[in-house]
Scaffold this motif. Sequence first.
Motif, PDB file in Angstrom:
ATOM      1  N   ILE A 103      -5.080  48.386  -5.450  1.00 58.84           N
ATOM      2  CA  ILE A 103      -4.382  47.369  -6.150  1.00 58.84           C
ATOM      3  C   ILE A 103      -4.869  47.524  -7.708  1.00 58.84           C
ATOM      4  CG2 ILE A 103      -4.547  44.820  -6.872  1.00 58.84           C
ATOM      5  CD1 ILE A 103      -4.559  44.376  -3.799  1.00 58.84           C
ATOM      6  N   LYS A 104      -6.103  47.762  -7.869  1.00 59.58           N
ATOM      7  CA  LYS A 104      -6.594  48.203  -9.389  1.00 59.58           C
ATOM      8  C   LYS A 104      -5.959  49.185 -10.059  1.00 59.58           C
ATOM      9  CE  LYS A 104     -10.680  46.897 -11.288  1.00 59.58           C
ATOM     10  NZ  LYS A 104     -10.262  46.220 -12.206  1.00 59.58           N
ATOM     11  N   ALA A 105      -5.533  50.278  -9.260  1.00 58.76           N
ATOM     12  CA  ALA A 105      -4.996  51.672  -9.626  1.00 58.76           C
ATOM     13  C   ALA A 105      -3.589  51.333 -10.151  1.00 58.76           C
ATOM     14  CB  ALA A 105      -5.177  52.792  -8.778  1.00 58.76           C
ATOM     15  N   LYS A 106      -3.065  50.731  -9.235  1.00 61.92           N
ATOM     16  CA  LYS A 106      -1.561  50.266  -9.289  1.00 61.92           C
ATOM     17  C   LYS A 106      -1.256  49.234 -10.657  1.00 61.92           C
ATOM     18  CE  LYS A 106       0.064  51.342  -4.539  1.00 61.92           C
ATOM     19  NZ  LYS A 106       0.890  51.275  -3.599  1.00 61.92           N
ATOM     20  N   ARG A 107      -2.272  48.528 -10.680  1.00 62.59           N
ATOM     21  CA  ARG A 107      -1.992  47.603 -11.659  1.00 62.59           C
ATOM     22  C   ARG A 107      -2.032  48.178 -13.173  1.00 62.59           C
ATOM     23  NH1 ARG A 107      -6.289  43.183 -11.339  1.00 62.59           N
ATOM     24  NH2 ARG A 107      -5.722  42.850  -8.957  1.00 62.59           N
ATOM     25  N   CYS A 108      -2.869  49.159 -13.309  1.00 66.22           N
ATOM     26  CA  CYS A 108      -3.005  50.117 -14.558  1.00 66.22           C
ATOM     27  C   CYS A 108      -1.885  50.837 -15.040  1.00 66.22           C
ATOM     28  CB  CYS A 108      -4.297  50.818 -14.430  1.00 66.22           C
ATOM     29  SG  CYS A 108      -5.787  49.863 -14.442  1.00 66.22           S
ATOM     30  N   LYS A 109      -1.223  51.470 -13.974  1.00 67.53           N
ATOM     31  CA  LYS A 109       0.054  51.986 -14.216  1.00 67.53           C
ATOM     32  C   LYS A 109      -0.525  53.309 -15.379  1.00 67.53           C
ATOM     33  CE  LYS A 109       3.292  48.325 -13.358  1.00 67.53           C
ATOM     34  NZ  LYS A 109       3.753  47.450 -13.709  1.00 67.53           N
ATOM     35  N   ASN A 110      -1.361  54.027 -14.945  1.00 70.30           N
ATOM     36  CA  ASN A 110      -1.740  54.968 -15.643  1.00 70.30           C
ATOM     37  C   ASN A 110      -1.845  56.307 -14.733  1.00 70.30           C
ATOM     38  OD1 ASN A 110      -4.116  57.147 -16.432  1.00 70.30           O
ATOM     39  ND2 ASN A 110      -4.099  55.525 -18.146  1.00 70.30           N
ATOM     40  N   LEU A 116      -6.326  59.774  -9.309  1.00 71.82           N
ATOM     41  CA  LEU A 116      -7.667  59.532  -8.892  1.00 71.82           C
ATOM     42  C   LEU A 116      -7.119  58.799  -7.352  1.00 71.82           C
ATOM     43  CD1 LEU A 116      -9.586  58.226 -11.907  1.00 71.82           C
ATOM     44  CD2 LEU A 116      -9.720  60.423 -10.300  1.00 71.82           C
ATOM     45  N   LEU A 117      -6.168  57.832  -7.430  1.00 69.11           N
ATOM     46  CA  LEU A 117      -5.906  57.294  -6.254  1.00 69.11           C
ATOM     47  C   LEU A 117      -5.337  58.302  -5.233  1.00 69.11           C
ATOM     48  CD1 LEU A 117      -5.433  54.528  -4.897  1.00 69.11           C
ATOM     49  CD2 LEU A 117      -3.037  54.435  -5.940  1.00 69.11           C
ATOM     50  N   PHE A 118      -4.649  59.352  -5.551  1.00 68.55           N
ATOM     51  CA  PHE A 118      -4.014  60.114  -4.685  1.00 68.55           C
ATOM     52  C   PHE A 118      -5.221  61.099  -3.980  1.00 68.55           C
ATOM     53  CE2 PHE A 118      -2.718  64.597  -3.709  1.00 68.55           C
ATOM     54  CZ  PHE A 118      -1.822  64.216  -2.870  1.00 68.55           C
ATOM     55  N   GLY A 119      -6.187  61.338  -4.720  1.00 66.20           N
ATOM     56  CA  GLY A 119      -7.353  61.827  -3.876  1.00 66.20           C
ATOM     57  C   GLY A 119      -7.912  60.907  -3.027  1.00 66.20           C
ATOM     58  N   LEU A 120      -8.134  59.728  -3.228  1.00 65.16           N
ATOM     59  CA  LEU A 120      -8.583  58.541  -2.334  1.00 65.16           C
ATOM     60  C   LEU A 120      -7.784  58.433  -1.111  1.00 65.16           C
ATOM     61  CD1 LEU A 120     -10.229  56.098  -4.835  1.00 65.16           C
ATOM     62  CD2 LEU A 120     -11.445  57.826  -3.764  1.00 65.16           C
ATOM     63  N   ILE A 121      -6.584  58.318  -1.476  1.00 65.00           N
ATOM     64  CA  ILE A 121      -5.567  58.110  -0.215  1.00 65.00           C
ATOM     65  C   ILE A 121      -5.752  59.222   0.503  1.00 65.00           C
ATOM     66  CG2 ILE A 121      -3.243  58.125   0.170  1.00 65.00           C
ATOM     67  CD1 ILE A 121      -2.550  56.408  -2.184  1.00 65.00           C
ATOM     68  N   SER A 122      -5.790  60.486   0.230  1.00 65.89           N
ATOM     69  CA  SER A 122      -6.041  61.702   0.957  1.00 65.89           C
ATOM     70  C   SER A 122      -7.086  61.656   1.897  1.00 65.89           C
ATOM     71  CB  SER A 122      -5.751  63.071   0.057  1.00 65.89           C
ATOM     72  OG  SER A 122      -4.770  63.118  -0.710  1.00 65.89           O
ATOM     73  N   ALA A 144     -14.077  57.187  -6.533  1.00 65.51           N
ATOM     74  CA  ALA A 144     -13.516  55.317  -6.352  1.00 65.51           C
ATOM     75  C   ALA A 144     -14.108  54.792  -7.549  1.00 65.51           C
ATOM     76  CB  ALA A 144     -14.234  55.114  -5.276  1.00 65.51           C
ATOM     77  N   GLY A 145     -15.535  54.902  -8.078  1.00 67.38           N
ATOM     78  CA  GLY A 145     -16.144  54.496  -9.177  1.00 67.38           C
ATOM     79  C   GLY A 145     -15.362  54.903 -10.369  1.00 67.38           C
ATOM     80  N   MET A 146     -14.915  55.973 -10.592  1.00 65.17           N
ATOM     81  CA  MET A 146     -14.142  56.571 -11.961  1.00 65.17           C
ATOM     82  C   MET A 146     -13.083  55.706 -11.978  1.00 65.17           C
ATOM     83  SD  MET A 146     -14.657  60.505 -11.962  1.00 65.17           S
ATOM     84  CE  MET A 146     -13.344  60.794 -12.975  1.00 65.17           C
ATOM     85  N   LEU A 147     -12.297  55.450 -10.581  1.00 67.48           N
ATOM     86  CA  LEU A 147     -11.080  54.764 -10.683  1.00 67.48           C
ATOM     87  C   LEU A 147     -11.345  53.306 -11.013  1.00 67.48           C
ATOM     88  CD1 LEU A 147      -8.128  55.141  -8.366  1.00 67.48           C
ATOM     89  CD2 LEU A 147      -9.134  52.825  -8.621  1.00 67.48           C
ATOM     90  N   ILE A 148     -12.316  52.655 -10.526  1.00 65.77           N
ATOM     91  CA  ILE A 148     -12.882  51.311 -10.777  1.00 65.77           C
ATOM     92  C   ILE A 148     -12.987  51.031 -12.437  1.00 65.77           C
ATOM     93  CG2 ILE A 148     -14.157  49.233 -10.223  1.00 65.77           C
ATOM     94  CD1 ILE A 148     -14.009  50.218  -7.462  1.00 65.77           C
ATOM     95  N   GLY A 149     -14.076  52.152 -12.882  1.00 63.33           N
ATOM     96  CA  GLY A 149     -14.392  52.084 -14.276  1.00 63.33           C
ATOM     97  C   GLY A 149     -13.243  52.237 -15.022  1.00 63.33           C
ATOM     98  N   ILE A 150     -12.344  53.084 -14.996  1.00 57.22           N
ATOM     99  CA  ILE A 150     -11.399  53.609 -15.855  1.00 57.22           C
ATOM    100  C   ILE A 150     -10.678  52.329 -15.766  1.00 57.22           C
ATOM    101  CG2 ILE A 150      -9.281  54.999 -16.179  1.00 57.22           C
ATOM    102  CD1 ILE A 150     -11.176  57.314 -15.394  1.00 57.22           C
ATOM    103  N   GLY A 151     -10.211  51.764 -14.842  1.00 59.66           N
ATOM    104  CA  GLY A 151      -9.176  50.525 -14.374  1.00 59.66           C
ATOM    105  C   GLY A 151      -9.772  49.393 -15.197  1.00 59.66           C
ATOM    106  N   ASP A 152     -11.105  49.139 -15.394  1.00 58.26           N
ATOM    107  CA  ASP A 152     -11.738  48.036 -15.866  1.00 58.26           C
ATOM    108  C   ASP A 152     -11.489  48.232 -17.316  1.00 58.26           C
ATOM    109  OD1 ASP A 152     -12.503  46.720 -13.690  1.00 58.26           O
ATOM    110  OD2 ASP A 152     -14.430  47.434 -13.788  1.00 58.26           O
ATOM    111  N   LYS A 153     -11.744  49.348 -18.148  1.00 59.95           N
ATOM    112  CA  LYS A 153     -11.240  49.725 -19.427  1.00 59.95           C
ATOM    113  C   LYS A 153     -10.087  49.565 -19.604  1.00 59.95           C
ATOM    114  CE  LYS A 153     -15.516  52.616 -20.605  1.00 59.95           C
ATOM    115  NZ  LYS A 153     -15.972  52.224 -21.707  1.00 59.95           N
ATOM    116  N   LEU A 154      -9.162  49.955 -19.104  1.00 63.74           N
ATOM    117  CA  LEU A 154      -7.830  50.088 -19.375  1.00 63.74           C
ATOM    118  C   LEU A 154      -7.298  48.438 -19.412  1.00 63.74           C
ATOM    119  CD1 LEU A 154      -6.141  52.856 -17.404  1.00 63.74           C
ATOM    120  CD2 LEU A 154      -6.471  52.686 -19.883  1.00 63.74           C
ATOM    121  N   GLU A 155      -7.960  47.700 -18.555  1.00 64.14           N
ATOM    122  CA  GLU A 155      -7.716  46.363 -18.341  1.00 64.14           C
ATOM    123  C   GLU A 155      -8.044  45.487 -19.448  1.00 64.14           C
ATOM    124  OE1 GLU A 155      -8.789  44.759 -14.557  1.00 64.14           O
ATOM    125  OE2 GLU A 155      -7.171  45.509 -13.624  1.00 64.14           O
TER     126      GLU A 155
END
Length: 159
Positions: A103-110, A116-122, A144-155
């Motif tokens: 959800i966090k990755a999709k919300r950021c639209k980056n 990063l999400l593709f790697g985690l889904i794989s 996963a930590g990078m995805l969440i951290g970058i997502g927080d910064k973008l938000e």
Amino acid sequence: DIMNDDALIEENYQDDKITEIDALASGRLLVYKVVLRYIDYGNYIWLGTGPDNMHIYHIEVNQYNHTAMNEYDKAHNVYLNILAETGIFSLIVYIAWIIYYHIKAKRCKNEIMYLLLFGLISYNIQGLLNIDVFVVMPYYFIIAGMLIGIGDKLETRKH
């Protein structure tokens, strides 16, 4: 008797189609079936057997020729392994965490977030037919930590 592996093996191999499908899955379907039966029998559904204690189930599975016996110490499925070893609560938290970072990755639209999400889904998909590997697992959590951290910064930039 629910603890009788031979009965389960016979039940699983009566149908040739099941044998063919299980052969494609390297015998994993039978392992999944046995693990689920042991979880239910031993009432391990709530807390599991403890990390890396799959051997408590004493899973011996007769392979296709009905002579080779193998003892499995893993369920060969990340999600089933979590359920068997640490229980339903851990599995729910793990799946909730996976949903959270999707959800966090999709919300950021980056684009970086999508990569990063593709790697985690794989990794999550391969987890259906494999177990966590100690050497690879840290990379999963780093991504996963990078995805969440970058997502927080973008938000926070949006606000």
